[in-house]
Design a protein around this motif. Structure first.
Motif, PDB file in Angstrom:
ATOM      1  N   GLY A 122      21.700  76.089  66.426  1.00  0.00           N
ATOM      2  CA  GLY A 122      20.830  74.947  66.180  1.00  0.00           C
ATOM      3  C   GLY A 122      19.414  75.190  66.671  1.00  0.00           C
ATOM      4  O   GLY A 122      19.079  76.260  67.176  1.00  0.00           O
ATOM      5  N   MET A 123      18.561  74.179  66.540  1.00  0.00           N
ATOM      6  CA  MET A 123      17.159  74.310  66.935  1.00  0.00           C
ATOM      7  C   MET A 123      16.496  72.934  66.943  1.00  0.00           C
ATOM      8  O   MET A 123      17.067  71.952  66.464  1.00  0.00           O
ATOM      9  CB  MET A 123      16.405  75.234  65.974  1.00  0.00           C
ATOM     10  N   HIS A 124      15.277  72.883  67.504  1.00  0.00           N
ATOM     11  CA  HIS A 124      14.439  71.693  67.444  1.00  0.00           C
ATOM     12  C   HIS A 124      13.465  71.851  66.282  1.00  0.00           C
ATOM     13  O   HIS A 124      12.818  72.885  66.136  1.00  0.00           O
ATOM     14  CB  HIS A 124      13.663  71.515  68.748  1.00  0.00           C
ATOM     15  N   ILE A 125      13.347  70.801  65.472  1.00  0.00           N
ATOM     16  CA  ILE A 125      12.441  70.795  64.332  1.00  0.00           C
ATOM     17  C   ILE A 125      11.361  69.754  64.617  1.00  0.00           C
ATOM     18  O   ILE A 125      11.659  68.550  64.699  1.00  0.00           O
ATOM     19  CB  ILE A 125      13.187  70.446  63.026  1.00  0.00           C
ATOM     20  N   PRO A 136      24.995  72.078  65.723  1.00  0.00           N
ATOM     21  CA  PRO A 136      26.025  72.824  65.000  1.00  0.00           C
ATOM     22  C   PRO A 136      27.128  71.899  64.488  1.00  0.00           C
ATOM     23  O   PRO A 136      27.657  71.071  65.230  1.00  0.00           O
ATOM     24  CB  PRO A 136      26.574  73.793  66.054  1.00  0.00           C
ATOM     25  N   ALA A 137      27.427  72.029  63.198  1.00  0.00           N
ATOM     26  CA  ALA A 137      28.529  71.269  62.582  1.00  0.00           C
ATOM     27  C   ALA A 137      29.242  72.179  61.588  1.00  0.00           C
ATOM     28  O   ALA A 137      29.627  71.749  60.507  1.00  0.00           O
ATOM     29  CB  ALA A 137      27.985  70.022  61.899  1.00  0.00           C
ATOM     30  N   LEU A 199      36.090  70.052  68.861  1.00  0.00           N
ATOM     31  CA  LEU A 199      34.924  70.669  69.493  1.00  0.00           C
ATOM     32  C   LEU A 199      33.665  69.855  69.229  1.00  0.00           C
ATOM     33  O   LEU A 199      32.819  69.674  70.115  1.00  0.00           O
ATOM     34  CB  LEU A 199      34.751  72.101  68.980  1.00  0.00           C
ATOM     35  N   TRP A 200      33.538  69.346  68.011  1.00  0.00           N
ATOM     36  CA  TRP A 200      32.386  68.508  67.671  1.00  0.00           C
ATOM     37  C   TRP A 200      32.383  67.238  68.521  1.00  0.00           C
ATOM     38  O   TRP A 200      31.344  66.839  69.065  1.00  0.00           O
ATOM     39  CB  TRP A 200      32.433  68.137  66.185  1.00  0.00           C
ATOM     40  N   ALA A 201      33.544  66.603  68.638  1.00  0.00           N
ATOM     41  CA  ALA A 201      33.629  65.357  69.400  1.00  0.00           C
ATOM     42  C   ALA A 201      33.197  65.565  70.848  1.00  0.00           C
ATOM     43  O   ALA A 201      32.473  64.737  71.427  1.00  0.00           O
ATOM     44  CB  ALA A 201      35.059  64.800  69.336  1.00  0.00           C
TER      45      ALA A 201
END
Length: 251
Positions: A122-125, A136-137, A199-201
């Motif tokens: 992921g990253m900051h936009i 991340p998904a 993992l997402w939760a």
């Protein structure tokens, strides 16, 4: 007319939900505006482009967009990219997995120098004075997939996670129980496994999420946010459910 999800401190989040689905699946598109610029999230396919562009113009000049953001590379997410590349000078942000695929939506050369690959972590936009955070998904449902957390509004733009079918997107769902019937079949088929959902939760549970807004169907608010995280974190789906009978020669 767009649905205003949030407005405050010079920051706005708008949802467009009724464009181009007479011939295709209903899909939501999103506009974030901050400090004189903006980002369009999952702008959709060609069925939605004209109405979305005109609808957006009533709220914000599209040529001032600083980002076109895509959760993954499905047609209902980003097939209109060729037209956005012409109408704006904004770069498109998408998973590095799809970086070399999305030029196929455009005329040769149109995406040159304008694709920003989001790394797996992921990253900051940057959007004006705020940041949109790509979370991340992966495998929900695409192997290169991101959700977008907007700390300024408390909204998680969740892509295909949280989708409901046959539900008015103009509603907000505050109690998940009666709503599960419109979500369960989709999640069991389109999410890859219970492992990734768990993992997402665990990743999102600490976030101060005010609203979860999927790409199809209705937003979740209030108590439904935590109820959804708890429900999906224990769901069996995808490869958890398949057996040899799903991999058999057709009769």
């Amino acid at each position: 007319m767009p649905i205003e999800l949030f407005s405050g401190g010079g920051h706005r989040c708008l949802m467009f939900s009724d464009f181009g689905h007479d011939d295709g699946v209903q899909a939501n598109q999103f506009l974030i505006v901050d400090d004189g610029t903006g980002a369009v999230i999952d702008p959709g396919g060609n069925l939605a482009y004209n109405d979305l562009y005109i609808g957006m113009t009533g709220c914000f000049p599209p040529h001032r967009l600083s980002a076109i953001v895509a959760s993954h590379a499905d047609p209902d997410i980003i097939a209109s990219l060729d037209r956005w590349m012409t109408a704006t000078s904004a770069p498109v942000y998408i998973s590095t997995i799809w970086e070399r695929f999305i030029p196929h939506f455009c005329k040769p050369g149109k995406t040159t120098g304008r694709v920003v690959g989001i790394p797996d972590r992921g990253m900051h936009i940057p959007i004006g004075a705020s940041d949109l955070i790509a979370l991340p998904a992966h495998f929900m449902h695409s192997e290169g997939n991101f959700q977008f957390w907007d700390p300024a509004s408390g909204i998680l733009f969740s892509g295909d996670l949280g989708v409901s079918i046959g539900v008015d997107p103009g509603r907000t769902i505050s109690d998940l129980g009666p709503h599960i019937a419109s979500m369960a079949a989709f999640h069991r088929r389109y999410m890859v496994s219970g492992k990734v959902l768990k993992l997402w939760a665990e990743m999102v549970r600490p976030l101060p999420i005010r609203m979860i807004v999927p790409q199809h169907g209705a937003p979740l608010v209030g108590e439904a946010v935590r109820q959804f995280i708890d429900w999906v974190g224990t769901l069996q789906c995808g490869i958890d459910l398949v057996s040899q009978r799903d991999y058999a020669l057709p009769t």
